[in-house]
Write a protein that holds these residues in place. Structure first.
Motif, PDB file in Angstrom:
ATOM      1  N   GLN A  67       0.821  -1.215   0.000  1.00  0.00           N
ATOM      2  CA  GLN A  67       0.000   0.000   0.000  1.00  0.00           C
ATOM      3  C   GLN A  67       0.852   1.261   0.000  1.00  0.00           C
ATOM      4  N   SER A  68       2.093   1.155   0.457  1.00  0.00           N
ATOM      5  CA  SER A  68       2.986   2.318   0.455  1.00  0.00           C
ATOM      6  C   SER A  68       3.440   2.677  -0.958  1.00  0.00           C
ATOM      7  N   GLY A  69       3.272   1.738  -1.892  1.00  0.00           N
ATOM      8  CA  GLY A  69       3.662   2.013  -3.270  1.00  0.00           C
ATOM      9  C   GLY A  69       4.573   0.973  -3.864  1.00  0.00           C
ATOM     10  N   ALA A  70       4.977  -0.036  -3.084  1.00  0.00           N
ATOM     11  CA  ALA A  70       5.852  -1.084  -3.607  1.00  0.00           C
ATOM     12  C   ALA A  70       5.088  -1.976  -4.576  1.00  0.00           C
ATOM     13  N   ASP A  71       5.818  -2.513  -5.547  1.00  0.00           N
ATOM     14  CA  ASP A  71       5.226  -3.439  -6.519  1.00  0.00           C
ATOM     15  C   ASP A  71       5.383  -4.887  -6.098  1.00  0.00           C
ATOM     16  N   ASP A  72       6.362  -5.160  -5.232  1.00  0.00           N
ATOM     17  CA  ASP A  72       6.625  -6.532  -4.804  1.00  0.00           C
ATOM     18  C   ASP A  72       7.220  -6.499  -3.409  1.00  0.00           C
ATOM     19  N   PHE A  73       7.271  -7.680  -2.768  1.00  0.00           N
ATOM     20  CA  PHE A  73       7.647  -7.789  -1.362  1.00  0.00           C
ATOM     21  C   PHE A  73       8.347  -9.125  -1.169  1.00  0.00           C
ATOM     22  N   MET A  74       9.535  -9.106  -0.560  1.00  0.00           N
ATOM     23  CA  MET A  74      10.261 -10.346  -0.292  1.00  0.00           C
ATOM     24  C   MET A  74      10.730 -10.370   1.153  1.00  0.00           C
ATOM     25  N   THR A  75      10.662 -11.554   1.766  1.00  0.00           N
ATOM     26  CA  THR A  75      11.120 -11.695   3.137  1.00  0.00           C
ATOM     27  C   THR A  75      12.543 -12.247   3.168  1.00  0.00           C
ATOM     28  N   LYS A  76      13.303 -11.794   4.153  1.00  0.00           N
ATOM     29  CA  LYS A  76      14.665 -12.279   4.364  1.00  0.00           C
ATOM     30  C   LYS A  76      14.612 -13.543   5.221  1.00  0.00           C
ATOM     31  N   PRO A  77      15.621 -14.429   5.110  1.00  0.00           N
ATOM     32  CA  PRO A  77      16.786 -14.330   4.220  1.00  0.00           C
ATOM     33  C   PRO A  77      16.398 -14.544   2.766  1.00  0.00           C
ATOM     34  N   LEU A  78      16.988 -13.725   1.897  1.00  0.00           N
ATOM     35  CA  LEU A  78      16.646 -13.789   0.484  1.00  0.00           C
ATOM     36  C   LEU A  78      17.201 -15.048  -0.163  1.00  0.00           C
ATOM     37  N   ARG A  79      16.397 -15.656  -0.995  1.00  0.00           N
ATOM     38  CA  ARG A  79      16.864 -16.766  -1.839  1.00  0.00           C
ATOM     39  C   ARG A  79      17.317 -16.152  -3.160  1.00  0.00           C
ATOM     40  N   VAL A  80      18.571 -16.355  -3.484  1.00  0.00           N
ATOM     41  CA  VAL A  80      19.198 -15.649  -4.600  1.00  0.00           C
ATOM     42  C   VAL A  80      18.441 -15.851  -5.907  1.00  0.00           C
ATOM     43  N   ALA A  81      18.096 -17.094  -6.218  1.00  0.00           N
ATOM     44  CA  ALA A  81      17.412 -17.367  -7.485  1.00  0.00           C
ATOM     45  C   ALA A  81      16.058 -16.663  -7.539  1.00  0.00           C
ATOM     46  N   GLU A  82      15.331 -16.665  -6.435  1.00  0.00           N
ATOM     47  CA  GLU A  82      14.025 -16.001  -6.404  1.00  0.00           C
ATOM     48  C   GLU A  82      14.186 -14.485  -6.504  1.00  0.00           C
ATOM     49  N   PHE A  83      15.181 -13.940  -5.805  1.00  0.00           N
ATOM     50  CA  PHE A  83      15.439 -12.502  -5.855  1.00  0.00           C
ATOM     51  C   PHE A  83      15.737 -12.076  -7.286  1.00  0.00           C
ATOM     52  N   LYS A  84      16.576 -12.834  -7.953  1.00  0.00           N
ATOM     53  CA  LYS A  84      16.914 -12.540  -9.342  1.00  0.00           C
ATOM     54  C   LYS A  84      15.679 -12.611 -10.228  1.00  0.00           C
ATOM     55  N   ALA A  85      14.852 -13.633 -10.035  1.00  0.00           N
ATOM     56  CA  ALA A  85      13.654 -13.804 -10.860  1.00  0.00           C
ATOM     57  C   ALA A  85      12.669 -12.661 -10.653  1.00  0.00           C
ATOM     58  N   ARG A  86      12.533 -12.202  -9.414  1.00  0.00           N
ATOM     59  CA  ARG A  86      11.598 -11.105  -9.139  1.00  0.00           C
ATOM     60  C   ARG A  86      12.093  -9.786  -9.750  1.00  0.00           C
ATOM     61  N   LEU A  87      13.400  -9.561  -9.677  1.00  0.00           N
ATOM     62  CA  LEU A  87      13.961  -8.373 -10.323  1.00  0.00           C
ATOM     63  C   LEU A  87      13.711  -8.414 -11.824  1.00  0.00           C
ATOM     64  N   GLN A  88      13.967  -9.561 -12.431  1.00  0.00           N
ATOM     65  CA  GLN A  88      13.755  -9.706 -13.874  1.00  0.00           C
ATOM     66  C   GLN A  88      12.298  -9.452 -14.242  1.00  0.00           C
ATOM     67  N   ALA A  89      11.379  -9.973 -13.427  1.00  0.00           N
ATOM     68  CA  ALA A  89       9.956  -9.815 -13.711  1.00  0.00           C
ATOM     69  C   ALA A  89       9.540  -8.351 -13.639  1.00  0.00           C
ATOM     70  N   LEU A  90      10.020  -7.633 -12.618  1.00  0.00           N
ATOM     71  CA  LEU A  90       9.672  -6.224 -12.471  1.00  0.00           C
ATOM     72  C   LEU A  90      10.247  -5.389 -13.610  1.00  0.00           C
ATOM     73  N   LEU A  91      11.496  -5.668 -13.974  1.00  0.00           N
ATOM     74  CA  LEU A  91      12.120  -4.921 -15.063  1.00  0.00           C
ATOM     75  C   LEU A  91      11.435  -5.207 -16.393  1.00  0.00           C
ATOM     76  N   ARG A  92      11.071  -6.469 -16.602  1.00  0.00           N
ATOM     77  CA  ARG A  92      10.404  -6.849 -17.848  1.00  0.00           C
ATOM     78  C   ARG A  92       9.042  -6.162 -17.952  1.00  0.00           C
TER      79      ARG A  92
END
Length: 233
Positions: free
Chosen positions: A93-118
């Motif tokens: 609601q603050s304006g973020a498009d996505d939300f991830m909880t730590k500890p980050l899983r590298v493969a998932e973090f990369k995939a979410r970045l790619q999805a947002l950029l795409r």
């Protein structure tokens, strides 16, 4: 693409930077919200990664400021140790498009970045793109408008197309240089200014026209577009 990461934990920041750099993007880290906000006032980024807990503010507060001041186009992802449903709702609601909880899983973090950029910056493979009366043709590196057809250099075409793809968006000088000449290219400031000047002249993008390249002193350039029949720039 240029990605800014707001994270006060040096180890977390290093890990995220490695992921971003490994994806072929440029990356800049900031330990406080104040530093990032200061940079956002003068620099351009394609995506923001915001930690929730910070020494001076919070990720959601920075996201809310970004939406209010910079608009809705810039993708934002919040990363945090929080995982309750109420926290996720607050972050989004603050304006973020996505939300991830730590500890980050590298493969998932990369995939979410790619999805947002795409989603925010879809790659166009179209040979011809139309923006109002301006018709950009990749195959011939030419722009047609009205009765005129103007042939451009590779850099001029790339710079002009980038501006037309981002109308109204202030694009910093560093952003434009990296996007058009490459991340590692050493480009003199006057080289960019010369290309902008030639585009203004060749495509009639002067102040007072419906489409105009405007210089924002000390920051960069913006393509202003006025509705037909509206007030001049």
């Amino acid at each position: 693409m240029r990605i800014a990461i707001l994270e006060d934990d040096p180890q977390q920041l290093q890990m995220m930077e490695q992921v971003v750099l490994g994806m072929g993007h440029t990356c800049q880290g900031y330990p406080t919200g104040a530093q990032l906000v200061k940079e956002l006032r003068r620099e351009s980024f394609d995506l923001l990664v915001l930690d929730w807990e910070l020494p001076d503010t919070s990720g959601p507060e920075v996201a809310a400021w970004t939406r209010q001041e910079l608009g809705s186009e810039l993708p934002i992802i919040i990363v945090t140790l929080r995982s309750e449903e109420a926290d996720i709702v607050q972050g989004l609601q603050s304006g973020a498009d996505d939300f991830m909880t730590k500890p980050l899983r590298v493969a998932e973090f990369k995939a979410r970045l790619q999805a947002l950029l795409r989603r925010a910056h879809p790659a166009s493979t179209e040979e011809v793109q139309q923006f109002g009366p301006y018709r950009f043709d990749r195959s011939s590196l030419s722009v047609q408008f009205g009765a005129a057809t103007v042939s451009l250099t590779h850099r001029e075409f790339a710079l002009g197309l980038l501006l037309f793809q981002n109308p109204g968006r202030l694009m910093s000088r560093d952003y434009l240089r990296e996007a058009v000449w490459g991340q590692n290219a050493e480009v003199l400031s006057r080289t960019l200014d010369t290309h902008i000047s030639r585009l203004r002249q060749q495509l009639q993008l002067r102040p007072g026209s419906q489409y105009a390249i405007m210089a924002v002193y000390g920051l960069g350039y913006r393509l202003d577009v006025q509705a037909e029949g509206g007030p001049s720039c």
